[in-house]
Design a protein around this motif. Structure first.
Motif, mmCIF file in Angstrom:
data_model
loop_
_atom_site.group_PDB
_atom_site.id
_atom_site.type_symbol
_atom_site.label_atom_id
_atom_site.label_comp_id
_atom_site.label_asym_id
_atom_site.label_seq_id
_atom_site.Cartn_x
_atom_site.Cartn_y
_atom_site.Cartn_z
ATOM 1 N N GLN A 1 0.827 -1.203 0.000
ATOM 2 C CA GLN A 1 0.000 0.000 0.000
ATOM 3 C C GLN A 1 0.863 1.256 0.000
ATOM 4 O OE1 GLN A 1 -2.517 -0.445 3.420
ATOM 5 N NE2 GLN A 1 -3.955 -1.805 2.377
ATOM 6 N N LEU A 2 1.949 1.230 0.775
ATOM 7 C CA LEU A 2 2.830 2.398 0.835
ATOM 8 C C LEU A 2 3.510 2.654 -0.513
ATOM 9 C CD1 LEU A 2 4.475 1.890 4.352
ATOM 10 C CD2 LEU A 2 2.647 3.476 3.724
ATOM 11 N N MET A 3 3.954 1.590 -1.164
ATOM 12 C CA MET A 3 4.606 1.756 -2.467
ATOM 13 C C MET A 3 3.613 2.241 -3.522
ATOM 14 S SD MET A 3 7.354 -1.393 -2.717
ATOM 15 C CE MET A 3 6.219 -2.692 -2.233
ATOM 16 N N VAL A 4 2.413 1.681 -3.506
ATOM 17 C CA VAL A 4 1.389 2.123 -4.461
ATOM 18 C C VAL A 4 1.012 3.576 -4.189
ATOM 19 C CG1 VAL A 4 -1.007 1.789 -5.174
ATOM 20 C CG2 VAL A 4 0.495 -0.177 -4.900
ATOM 21 N N ALA A 5 0.912 3.949 -2.920
ATOM 22 C CA ALA A 5 0.585 5.337 -2.576
ATOM 23 C C ALA A 5 1.664 6.294 -3.076
ATOM 24 C CB ALA A 5 0.422 5.478 -1.062
ATOM 25 N N ALA A 6 2.936 5.884 -2.966
ATOM 26 C CA ALA A 6 4.028 6.739 -3.446
ATOM 27 C C ALA A 6 3.940 6.926 -4.959
ATOM 28 C CB ALA A 6 5.371 6.121 -3.066
ATOM 29 N N VAL A 7 3.638 5.843 -5.679
ATOM 30 C CA VAL A 7 3.537 5.930 -7.142
ATOM 31 C C VAL A 7 2.345 6.792 -7.548
ATOM 32 C CG1 VAL A 7 3.125 4.618 -9.251
ATOM 33 C CG2 VAL A 7 4.699 3.730 -7.521
ATOM 34 N N ILE A 8 1.184 6.554 -6.944
ATOM 35 C CA ILE A 8 -0.012 7.323 -7.298
ATOM 36 C C ILE A 8 0.172 8.794 -6.948
ATOM 37 C CG2 ILE A 8 -2.458 7.661 -6.813
ATOM 38 C CD1 ILE A 8 -2.712 4.689 -6.337
ATOM 39 N N GLY A 9 0.751 9.067 -5.785
ATOM 40 C CA GLY A 9 0.958 10.450 -5.372
ATOM 41 C C GLY A 9 1.876 11.202 -6.317
ATOM 42 N N SER A 10 2.986 10.557 -6.717
ATOM 43 C CA SER A 10 3.920 11.222 -7.630
ATOM 44 C C SER A 10 3.294 11.435 -8.997
ATOM 45 C CB SER A 10 5.204 10.403 -7.751
ATOM 46 O OG SER A 10 4.928 9.098 -8.240
ATOM 47 N N LEU A 11 2.521 10.451 -9.469
ATOM 48 C CA LEU A 11 1.856 10.601 -10.768
ATOM 49 C C LEU A 11 0.801 11.703 -10.719
ATOM 50 C CD1 LEU A 11 1.395 6.873 -11.886
ATOM 51 C CD2 LEU A 11 2.999 8.561 -12.814
#
Length: 229
Positions: free
Chosen positions: A178-188
């Motif tokens: 979840q943390l890794m997906v959140a980082a990717v979605i947030g940056s995008l």
């Protein structure tokens, strides 16, 4: 607000002090929110409401500083307060990199207690976890990561509120994922908002913080409506 004006002094040593000043201010604000929220007895709702109140007070103080300072730096400050990536360079990334890496390393080290803190307080205490100590440590790490980014980009709102909910829906139960997906979605999301802001109103530019708020508020209201009770 030396942090805001220093953003544009590319050759000045003051730029190197931006993350330190931002982290110091962030830690004071986090301590204020944590204390007023009840310390170890805080709840997510109480913390959110306290944070909103403190943010309103600090925003009023910033407005007062702008009014007293005069017109010399107002445009720069307003751009920073809106949240903007305009004029940011690799130099800004180099300045915040040590602080961000320290925060990310700390986040990896607290993954286990962070996973346990998702349980209710009685269960956490039954497992022998010191609730107040770990909540304070995680709050300080979150403050470090947020403050280092805000130092150079300004406060880009609603990304931290909406993106974690999206990540939880995409990756159920597995916290590191979840943390890794959140980082990717947030940056995008931030990159896309910056791109749209540079294109839709040429030759002008909309601050990325404005577009993130326009996207984030409806999404956040939708998530609130789906909450039980």
């Amino acid at each position: 607000m030396p942090a805001a004006t220093g953003l544009y002094w590319q050759g000045d040593q003051l730029l190197n002090w931006l993350p330190l000043g931002a982290c110091a201010g962030g830690f004071l604000a986090a301590l204020l929110v944590y204390t007023l929220s009840g310390g170890s007895r805080l709840t997510p709702l109480r913390m959110i409401l306290t944070g909103v109140i403190c943010a309103a007070i600090l925003s009023a103080l910033v407005t007062g500083v702008l009014a007293l300072w005069g017109q010399a730096h107002t445009e720069t400050l307003v751009s920073w307060l809106a949240g903007s990536l305009h004029g940011r360079s690799w130099q800004h990334l180099e300045v915040i990199m040590p602080w961000s890496l320290a925060g990310l390393l700390g986040a990896v080290l607290v993954l286990k207690p962070l996973s346990l803190l998702r349980l209710n307080d009685e269960q956490v205490l039954g497992l022998g976890l010191n609730l107040g100590r770990w909540r304070a440590a995680i709050l300080l790490l979150a403050t470090l990561l947020a403050a280092s980014a805000v130092a150079v980009a300004g406060p880009i709102g609603f990304v931290g509120l909406v993106v974690p909910h999206m990540a939880r829906r995409l990756v159920a139960g597995f916290l590191p994922g979840q943390l890794m997906v959140a980082a990717v979605i947030g940056s995008l999301l931030v990159s896309l908002a910056d791109l749209v802001g540079r294109v839709v109103v040429q030759p002008f530019e909309l601050p990325v913080g404005v577009l993130c708020a326009l996207l984030g508020v409806p999404a956040f209201l939708y998530l609130l409506r789906r909450q039980p009770g």
